[in-house]
Design an enzyme around this catalytic site. Structure first.
Site, PDB file in Angstrom:
ATOM      1  N   ALA A  14       1.073  -1.435   0.046  1.00  0.00           N
ATOM      2  CA  ALA A  14       0.170   0.288   0.362  1.00  0.00           C
ATOM      3  C   ALA A  14       1.134   1.028   0.207  1.00  0.00           C
ATOM      4  O   ALA A  14       2.226   1.578  -0.005  1.00  0.00           O
ATOM      5  CB  ALA A  14      -0.624  -0.285   1.262  1.00  0.00           C
ATOM      6  N   GLY A  64       0.931  -6.112   0.129  1.00  0.00           N
ATOM      7  CA  GLY A  64       0.340  -6.113  -0.335  1.00  0.00           C
ATOM      8  C   GLY A  64       0.923  -5.765  -2.315  1.00  0.00           C
ATOM      9  O   GLY A  64       0.630  -6.919  -2.839  1.00  0.00           O
ATOM     10  N   GLU A 116       0.627  -9.386  -1.892  1.00  0.00           N
ATOM     11  CA  GLU A 116       0.058 -10.567  -2.131  1.00  0.00           C
ATOM     12  C   GLU A 116      -0.508 -10.348  -3.531  1.00  0.00           C
ATOM     13  O   GLU A 116      -1.488 -11.305  -4.499  1.00  0.00           O
ATOM     14  CB  GLU A 116      -1.473  -9.273  -1.983  1.00  0.00           C
ATOM     15  CG  GLU A 116      -1.573  -9.650  -0.091  1.00  0.00           C
ATOM     16  CD  GLU A 116      -2.364  -8.805   1.015  1.00  0.00           C
ATOM     17  OE1 GLU A 116      -2.526  -8.061   0.653  1.00  0.00           O
ATOM     18  OE2 GLU A 116      -2.912  -9.884   1.574  1.00  0.00           O
ATOM     19  N   GLU A 173       3.175  -7.341   7.641  1.00  0.00           N
ATOM     20  CA  GLU A 173       1.331  -5.937   7.863  1.00  0.00           C
ATOM     21  C   GLU A 173       1.731  -6.235   9.548  1.00  0.00           C
ATOM     22  O   GLU A 173       0.750  -5.080  10.490  1.00  0.00           O
ATOM     23  CB  GLU A 173      -0.172  -6.548   7.712  1.00  0.00           C
ATOM     24  CG  GLU A 173      -0.263  -6.447   5.783  1.00  0.00           C
ATOM     25  CD  GLU A 173       0.596  -6.895   4.675  1.00  0.00           C
ATOM     26  OE1 GLU A 173       1.021  -7.898   5.699  1.00  0.00           O
ATOM     27  OE2 GLU A 173       0.227  -7.065   4.087  1.00  0.00           O
TER      28      GLU A 173
END
Ligand code: NAD
Length: 697
Positions: free
Chosen positions: A63, A104, A107, A127
């Protein structure tokens, strides 16, 4: 396409290149570009496969933090929507990972069907470090690839794995030597020629050692023990359990739900607060960012004791040549031998290469002559903690140092202005309060004297960062920010013992709440004689200052803590594990009897409140007096210097989450209790509590 992603086709293979410097954060400018690339490639029959690639330094850092808490975070498509498009993509999709794929970013890579990486790449889901869990399928996809055990380990520690380990785990399919794009294209062409189609992680199952019931019960017990009050790790275990026992889409829903709870929780807010707090500390309202800095290309340290040695190592670690001086050749030699042993221990643990150690040692120049400091750009004094010794040293330094050199003192308690006053250049004098062990601890209190020049302050703050510290500005006062507060914390820990707690009860309550260690264990580690010396001074300086004398009794027995093998606990040295000691219980009982103290049962909750609110109340005075620039600086001091749990956000942020009215009410209650007269609510606390406000804005 968007400006942050480009699309091209090479020999029937589509290439979507992420280009959002510095870390390819998955912000609002990048997400639409990725989605458009996937759609274009899906709709072009000439395209047989797709490669998603970032730069050689960063596939993606996840992010985009610059968009945190802004509406840009919600600009479509979301990462889960991109992941769905990846799952629905009818041809092989390959992530080409250069540098890091984190959060992210990983991911996104897990949404691809295959992954290739450069030898130095790092892959991880960190995270948890912000009190969260991977919220876009990470908890569901990672364990499907690496198994439940490894998945839990990676996500609850947040530590990344290197490409080589990722290959063994099946997290990457191939390590590319040479050019990443060429390697990824070759890999894609091979898949096409072998007629390999998409390989969706969502269709895989999670490998669980033994039965899921047993496995997850054991995982919860183990992770819970480490996490104490910190919720994210156990939430991650629950998500992995869902991945192992439920259909993919249900697991995703559970992940979403648990993610949402964590985002709104105090712990994650605290960690995000600390993340931004660290970036704030170097902002000083009356010192502009563009203040011209002085050059620091060489340094000198005076005093080769515990602190001087560690401080010299900091300079050498940063590649800055440093001379280190003590009163006699023998003292210098001892100091340097200790530095050498310190480095050698790091080398033997495999964390430093021998040639790097040699380079650093070569930067350290031992000397018994103060004059050798003459040409240094900065000199840091770390001699005995006595005003006469410090002033004498500064008089001499004033006489020999070149004009413009920075004269810094490492004093813990003495008045920096009084030290500066003996020189003809008080504008060049500043405090640099390192914490012990100075080569390890991240905190650096930068003490701004009344006459410290702005460029000296700015240069020292910058130097702090060069030395890989977290520099925090403090005004001049006894103990500066950290130690002035810790004195109140220590004072309460002793009153709790007076009133009926055993040392191990006080320590266990503080530890269980999240402190790295309890106050009495901390005393044993630092050396009880240090606090004793300070108290003896206090008895003279402030005869009304209230202290339990139980700690003096411990010291009178020669029990100085770990260094003497006995303190509040006993130790089987070299093992440093504290062992409760009946001798100590005897000393305490006797003290209570002599002073006719009524003991009572005290709850863990009260222990924690009294310890932490003692910090908060003193912190409020410090803020009000302008000793600290902002509440978050105080929080940073506690996080980096005193083992305060990051997920509580530092004492001031923690008080904000409790509610200042509640904190004040507790303090008013403590005023009625044992030694209640030491509790004087800080006017700032009272004012903010009444107005329903917070310390941190
Ligand atoms: P130390 O006793 O281990 O070392 C002090 C050294 O200074 C000794 O080697 C001594 O020989 C030398 N010295 C004394 N007078 C000198 C002089 N006139 N010229 C040159 N050398 C001289 O003490 P320390 O623990 O390293 O503390 C040094 C300073 O750092 C003190 O001001 C202390 O308050 C501060 N400090 C200590 C800690 C800690 O935890 N030990 C933490 C932060 C700050």
């Amino acid at each position: 396409m968007s400006e942050a992603a480009s699309y091209s086709v090479r020999d029937g293979i589509a290439v979507v290149t992420l280009d959002n410097p510095p870390v390819n954060g998955l912000g609002s400018v990048l997400r639409p570009g990725i989605m458009a690339g996937i759609q274009k490639a899906a709709g072009d029959p000439a395209v047989k496969a797709l490669v998603l690639i970032g730069s050689a330094k960063a596939f993606s850092g996840g992010a985009d933090i610059r968009e945190f808490n802004t509406p840009k975070m919600l600009v479509p498509p979301s990462l889960p929507e991109i992941n769905d498009a990846q799952d629905g993509f009818p041809k092989p999709m390959i992530a080409a990972i250069g540098g890091f794929a984190l959060g992210g970013g990983l991911e996104l890579a897990l949404g691809c069907h295959y992954r290739v990486a450069l030898p130095k790449s790092q892959l991880g889901l960190p995270e948890v470090k912000l009190g969260l869990l991977p919220g876009s399928g990470g908890t569901q996809r990672l364990p499907r690839v690496v198994g439940a055990q490894k998945g839990i380990e990676m996500m609850t520690t947040g530590n990344p794995v290197a490409a080589e380990s990722a290959l063994k785990l099946g997290l990457v399919d191939e390590i590319v030597q040479g050019d990443l794009l060429e390697g990824a294209l070759a890999f894609a062409r091979k898949l096409v020629s072998e007629k390999k189609g998409p390989r969706r992680i969502r269709d895989m199952t999670v490998k669980v050692e033994g039965g899921p019931k047993q496995f997850f019960a054991a995982a919860r017990a183990e992770v819970g023990k480490r996490a104490r009050g910190f919720p994210a790790p156990l939430e991650i275990v629950a998500c992995v359990e869902a991945a192992a026992t439920k259909p993919f889409d249900e697991g995703r829903k559970e992940e979403r739900r648990r993610f949402q709870t964590l985002v709104e929780g105090n712990e994650s807010m605290a960690l995000r607060h600390m993340f931004f707090a660290e970036r704030q500390t170097s902002k000083i309202p009356d010192v502009p960012d563009d203040t011209p800095l002085r050059k620091i290309a060489s340094a000198a340290v005076i005093g080769a004791g515990t602190m001087g040695g560690g401080i010299a190592m900091n300079f050498a670690n940063a590649g800055i040549p440093v001379s280190i001086m003590d009163m006699t050749q023998d003292a210098v030699d001892k100091g340097v031998a200790k530095i050498k042993a310190n480095y050698a221990a790091t080398v033997s643990k495999g964390r430093l290469k021998q040639d790097e150690m040699d380079k650093r040692m070569a930067l350290i120049k031992p000397t018994a002559k103060l004059e050798d400091a003459r040409d240094a750009d900065i000199v840091v004094e770390a001699v005995f903690e006595r005003m006469d010794v410090k002033q004498e040293t500064f008089r001499k330094l004033d006489a020999i140092m070149k004009p413009g050199a920075i004269l810094a003192t490492n004093t813990s308690t003495l008045d920096v202005d009084a030290i500066a006053a003996v020189t003809r250049r008080p504008q060049d004098v500043i405090g640099t309060h390192f914490f012990s062990p100075a080569n390890v601890m991240r905190l650096l209190e930068v003490v701004r004297g009344k006459r410290t020049a702005k460029d000296v302050l700015a240069t020292t703050m910058k130097l702090g960062k060069t030395l890989k510290k977290v520099p925090v500005v403090s005004g001049v006062c006894d103990g500066f920010i950290g130690n002035r507060m810790v004195e109140k914390y220590g004072q309460q820990s002793l009153f709790l013992v007076d009133e009926g707690c055993s040392p191990q009860h006080v320590d266990a309550a503080a530890y269980q709440w999240g402190m790295a260690m309890g106050p009495l264990t901390m005393g044993d580690m630092a050396g009880l004689d240090i606090g004793w010396e300070i108290r003896k001074r206090r008895y003279q300086e402030r005869p009304n200052f209230k202290y339990s004398k139980v700690a003096d009794r411990i010291c009178e027995q020669g029990r100085y803590g770990q260094k003497t093998g006995k303190g509040w606990y006993k130790y089987n040295l070299p093992d440093r594990k504290p062992i409760p000691d009946p001798e100590v219980d005897k000393i305490i009982s006797q003290y209570r009897a002599e002073n006719k103290i009524q003991t009572r049962a005290i709850s863990d909750e009260e222990i924690v409140e009294r310890l932490i609110y003692a910090l908060v109340n003193e912190g409020a005075y410090i803020l009000e007096e302008g000793i600290a620039l902002r509440a978050s600086d105080i929080d940073m001091v506690y996080l980096t210097g005193y083992g305060f749990p990051a997920y509580r956000g530092g004492p001031m942020f923690y008080a904000d989450t409790v509610g200042l009215d509640k904190v004040l009410a507790s303090i008013e209650k403590f005023q009625q209790g044992y030694m209640g007269e030491v509790w004087k609510p800080a006017p700032l606390l009272v004012k903010l509590a009444k107005a329903g406000k917070r310390f941190n804005g």
